[in-house]
Design an enzyme around this catalytic site. Sequence first.
Site, PDB file in Angstrom:
ATOM      1  N   TYR A 132       0.601  -1.223   0.013  1.00 52.85           N
ATOM      2  CA  TYR A 132      -0.174  -0.369   0.126  1.00 52.85           C
ATOM      3  C   TYR A 132       1.282   1.724  -0.152  1.00 52.85           C
ATOM      4  CZ  TYR A 132      -2.855   3.147   2.244  1.00 52.85           C
ATOM      5  OH  TYR A 132      -4.629   4.809   2.372  1.00 52.85           O
TER       6      TYR A 132
ATOM      7  N   LYS B  67       1.293   4.001  -3.618  1.00 54.10           N
ATOM      8  CA  LYS B  67       0.524   5.036  -3.015  1.00 54.10           C
ATOM      9  C   LYS B  67       1.940   6.358  -3.065  1.00 54.10           C
ATOM     10  CE  LYS B  67      -2.756   6.874  -1.541  1.00 54.10           C
ATOM     11  NZ  LYS B  67      -3.685   6.903  -2.273  1.00 54.10           N
TER      12      LYS B  67
END
Length: 338
Positions: A146, A150
Site C-alpha cells: 500500500y 501510493k
Amino acid sequence: MCFVRLLENSYTLVTGGTGFLGRRLVERLLTEGRRVTVLGRTPAPDLAARGVRFIRASLDDPAAVSAACQNVDTIFHVAAKVGVWGRYDDFFRINVLGTRALIDGARRHGVRNFVHTSTPSVVYNGRALGNADESLPLTTACPSPYPLTKAIAEREVLAANSPELRTVALRPHLIWGVGDPHLVPRILARARAGRLRIVGPGTNRVDMVHVENATDAHLLAEKALDGPAAGRPYFITNGEPVVLWDWINQLLTALGEPPITRHISLGAASAIGALCETLWRVLTLRSEPPMTRFIAAELAKDHWFDLTAARRDLGYQPRLSMAAGTAELIAWYRAQAG
C-alpha cells in the site's frame, strides 16, 4: 467569478465517493450547491436521489475513468486499494494504473484541478516519525504494498502539475469519526477477540485526523490551487498527537471493554509478522495476517507530523478536536448498543 461560473457549468468528480471520507466530501459539495459525479463500484441510491451522477466502474477501467472526467472542473481522487497485505500487482493496478488513467482523462478533457488523497505512509522509512514534515523522501522500500504504490501515485500526480492541470496531494493520517468502517471497528473487534496487544512500551505518540477535518482540508486544498499549493504534498492531522495506547484504552473503557494491558516487544511482534507474511505467501492465503512487520512498526513507533505547511498554504485549522470527536464517537457507539 470565473471559479463560480465554472462550477455552475461543470461537475466535480469524486472517486470513491461512497467511502467514509469520499461520502463526507460529496455531502459537503452538495451542501455548497455543487454538481457532483461519483466514480465507484458500489451504487448509492441515496446520493443519486440528491442529484449525484453515479458512474459505476473501477479505477482499472481506463475507458470508464476517462468518460467520468468529461465536463469536470475538479477531481477529488479519494479512491484507493487500501490494506496492509495483499498482492503487489493488485495494489499497483488500482493505486498506480488507476491514478494514471485519471490523470490522462483529466488532461484529455481539460480538467482544471486535481486533489489527490495520499497517505503519510508514503514516507515510511522504518523509523519513528516525530514532528515530521514534507521534506522527507518518498519510500521505495516498505514491507507493505500500500505505501509503495501510493508513493508512486503521489509522485506522478505532483509531477503532472502544470498551468493546465493543477495538482496537490494530501496525506491525512488515520481518518476516524462516527461511521468509520475501518480504524475503530478493527480495534474493537481485535480487543473483544483477545487479539490486541500493546506493541513496545506503549508510549508512542500518533497523529490522527477526524473525518470532518480531513474533508475541510480537501476543500481548502482545491481553493489553494490558485496559490502556493499546486504541485505540493501536505500532511493533514488533528495537530494533537495522542499516546496511541492511552487513547485506545480510553475508548475501550468508555465502551465497557477491559483495557489492553498485555505487552509484546517490537522485536517479537516483527518476528511474528515476518513469519505470518511467509506463511500467507507460501500458502497463498487471501485473508489478512494477524500481524505483519508494517503493522508492528505502526503500532509501536511515533507517527506525528508538522502542520506548518498546511496551515500556511491551505489555511487549514482543525475544527473538531480529539476530545470532542472522541466524546461524539463514544456517544454514538453507546447509542448503537442501546
